[in-house]
Design an enzyme around this catalytic site. Structure first.
Site, PDB file in Angstrom:
ATOM      1  N   ASN A   7       0.851  -1.094  -0.005  1.00 21.38           N
ATOM      2  CA  ASN A   7       0.180  -0.184   0.155  1.00 21.38           C
ATOM      3  C   ASN A   7       0.786   1.269  -0.033  1.00 21.38           C
ATOM      4  O   ASN A   7       1.494   1.750   1.051  1.00 21.38           O
ATOM      5  CB  ASN A   7      -0.865  -0.172   1.458  1.00 21.38           C
ATOM      6  CG  ASN A   7      -1.941   1.146   1.155  1.00 21.38           C
ATOM      7  OD1 ASN A   7      -1.705   2.126   0.384  1.00 21.38           O
ATOM      8  ND2 ASN A   7      -2.572   1.328   2.213  1.00 21.38           N
ATOM      9  N   ARG A  91      -2.666  -2.077  -3.464  1.00 28.88           N
ATOM     10  CA  ARG A  91      -3.708  -1.328  -3.332  1.00 28.88           C
ATOM     11  C   ARG A  91      -3.725  -0.130  -4.273  1.00 28.88           C
ATOM     12  O   ARG A  91      -2.433   0.466  -4.331  1.00 28.88           O
ATOM     13  CB  ARG A  91      -3.651  -0.740  -1.677  1.00 28.88           C
ATOM     14  CG  ARG A  91      -5.003   0.005  -1.523  1.00 28.88           C
ATOM     15  CD  ARG A  91      -4.995   0.830  -0.456  1.00 28.88           C
ATOM     16  NE  ARG A  91      -5.954   1.671  -0.091  1.00 28.88           N
ATOM     17  CZ  ARG A  91      -5.812   2.788   0.283  1.00 28.88           C
ATOM     18  NH1 ARG A  91      -4.754   3.234   0.887  1.00 28.88           N
ATOM     19  NH2 ARG A  91      -7.156   3.691   0.478  1.00 28.88           N
ATOM     20  N   HIS A 180     -12.822   2.940   0.050  1.00 32.76           N
ATOM     21  CA  HIS A 180     -12.870   1.936   1.133  1.00 32.76           C
ATOM     22  C   HIS A 180     -13.569   0.836   0.567  1.00 32.76           C
ATOM     23  O   HIS A 180     -13.957  -0.205   1.377  1.00 32.76           O
ATOM     24  CB  HIS A 180     -13.544   2.377   2.202  1.00 32.76           C
ATOM     25  CG  HIS A 180     -12.912   3.266   3.055  1.00 32.76           C
ATOM     26  ND1 HIS A 180     -13.718   4.471   3.686  1.00 32.76           N
ATOM     27  CD2 HIS A 180     -11.659   3.720   3.584  1.00 32.76           C
ATOM     28  CE1 HIS A 180     -13.067   5.296   4.585  1.00 32.76           C
ATOM     29  NE2 HIS A 180     -11.583   4.734   4.255  1.00 32.76           N
ATOM     30  N   ARG A 241     -11.933  15.426   8.224  1.00 33.30           N
ATOM     31  CA  ARG A 241     -12.525  15.983   6.812  1.00 33.30           C
ATOM     32  C   ARG A 241     -13.940  16.450   7.253  1.00 33.30           C
ATOM     33  O   ARG A 241     -14.678  15.559   7.934  1.00 33.30           O
ATOM     34  CB  ARG A 241     -12.654  14.901   5.845  1.00 33.30           C
ATOM     35  CG  ARG A 241     -11.285  14.453   5.237  1.00 33.30           C
ATOM     36  CD  ARG A 241     -11.569  13.302   4.420  1.00 33.30           C
ATOM     37  NE  ARG A 241     -10.176  12.330   4.495  1.00 33.30           N
ATOM     38  CZ  ARG A 241     -10.168  11.365   4.292  1.00 33.30           C
ATOM     39  NH1 ARG A 241     -11.365  10.459   3.600  1.00 33.30           N
ATOM     40  NH2 ARG A 241      -9.125  10.454   4.459  1.00 33.30           N
TER      41      ARG A 241
END
Ligand code: AMP
Length: 396
Positions: A7, A91, A180, A241
């Site tokens: 990742n 990923r 996700h 966020r």
């Protein structure tokens, strides 16, 4: 077979070497501050001590070489030679509309991922650097790309189109993508099995509540809606966020404070959410501690977070005309019993009751709902690395 899961971020690289037969990680680690003067590799072999190597990693290729050295090291390594690594699973954040599932990486696929860079300018270029570095250092080892967006490609147009002139979709592919996806896919499958559902005939809501947070509606095993949007900024209030806001606020702040769009986007991504509202922290452990001390801003940030989660769940119950199972996952969802408790308080109208004792669980799968609850509610730890390894093995 042994699968290396990578990742790759812009200055970091997380990895796990997973044995696909036992589905256990043989080693996990992270390279941080790649490209800076002092970088470090943290490597933990299964059952062993974490080792930290401080050095300079001038680029991702150097970082991956260090990872491969650590994995084969005589002392803290877990394999004798690189020949034992059968495949690499990467990923990749954005697959646009091109990728509705994982794919074996070819030159053509690399080019197609590159074409999605526009949609995820912070993430996709970094993911590609990782892919290219592995291709150079592990010649001939098959590699698979697993996309964060792929699972949500089953959303119908009524879920993914925004109320904008159609030309913006035609010209720029502006639409909801959702993120996700690897976690939502993995957790929905695990939760179906755990709560005794046939996935092909099920209505599941997955609440992935971490520092970044999103909810998805999974009907018969397919994502039909999700809370993140064109970017991961949309939907729930998150650690830093904002989640959904009235878009006119951007113009309003720009004029009031003479800020550029870039500055405001930074504000919405990095200084908002639970952190910005509470003025305490983005971390729910700190928020909970502050609430106990009587901090009102921490309390309201917590309430806003929970309220938004409950509203999205309500929306997705409507979207699926019902729900069989609600699964909580990721850092907050797996660990914060107060968040789960208060979300479920809102859901009493669905006939949901949870066992308060069982809800004290942290980080392990657990049925929270009582036997007479009309909807099953569970904690289901996510494992994106294992999901990537499974996808990789399945494709090979
Ligand atoms: P993730 O992005 O899934 O790694 O989740 C990270 C977040 O999980 C942190 O920022 C915390 O808000 C939350 N978290 C982790 N451990 C706990 C805990 N024990 N209690 C409450 N929240 C936690």
């Amino acid at each position: 077979m042994k699968v290396l899961v990578i990742n790759c971020g812009s200055s970091s690289l997380k990895y796990q070497l997973i044995d696909s037969e036992t589905e256990k990680a043989l080693a996990v680690g992270i390279c941080e501050r790649i490209g800076q003067e002092v970088s470090h590799l943290k490597h933990t072999p299964a059952g062993g001590e974490k080792i930290v190597i401080e050095t300079s990693m001038k680029n991702h290729e150097v970082a991956i070489q260090m990872v491969l050295d650590a994995l084969t090291d005589a002392n803290h390594g877990v394999i004798k030679s690189l020949d034992e690594i059968s495949a690499v699973g990467h990923r990749v954040v954005h697959g646009g509309e091109k990728f509705a599932s994982s794919t074996i990486i070819t030159e053509e696929v690399v080019n197609a991922i590159e074409e999605c860079n526009d949609l995820a300018p912070l993430h996709n270029p970094a993911n590609l650097i990782g892919i290219r570095a592995c291709a150079n250092l592990m010649k001939g080892v098959p590699m698979v790309a697993v996309f964060d967006t792929a699972f949500h490609q089953t959303m119908p147009p009524k879920a993914y189109l925004y109320g904008l002139p159609h030309e913006y979709y035609d010209h720029y592919k502006i639409r909801k993508y959702g993120f996700h996806g690897t976690s939502h896919s993995y957790v929905s499958k695990q939760a179906a099995t755990f709560t005794g559902l046939d996935i092909e005939n099920s209505k599941i809501i997955v609440c992935h509540l971490g520092n970044g947070a999103s909810i998805s509606a999974v009907l018969n095993g397919k994502s039909i809606d999700t809370s993140m949007g064109f970017t991961p900024l949309a939907g729930l209030v998150m650690g830093t966020r904002s989640g959904d806001i009235d878009p006119s606020i951007i113009d309003f702040i720009a004029k009031k404070e003479n800020k550029s769009i870039d500055q405001i986007m930074n504000l919405l991504n990095k200084e908002s959410g639970v952190q910005g509202m509470s003025e305490v922290s983005s971390d729910f452990r700190d928020i909970n501690a502050a609430i106990i001390e009587g901090n009102q801003k921490a309390l309201i940030a917590f309430d806003v977070f929970v309220y938004r989660v409950a509203k999205y769940i309500g929306g997705y119950v409507a979207a699926m005309n019902g729900v069989d199972t609600i699964a909580f996952t990721a850092g907050v969802g797996e660990n914060d019993s107060k968040v789960r408790d208060e979300v479920c308080e809102y859901l009493g109208y669905l006939g949901i009751t949870i066992d308060k004792e069982k809800n004290l669980v942290r980080g392990q799968e657990m049925m929270l709902s009582t036997p007479d609850s009309k909807v099953k509610v569970c904690v289901m730890p996510t494992n994106e690395e294992l999901a990537i390894a499974r996808e990789t093995v399945a494709l090979l």
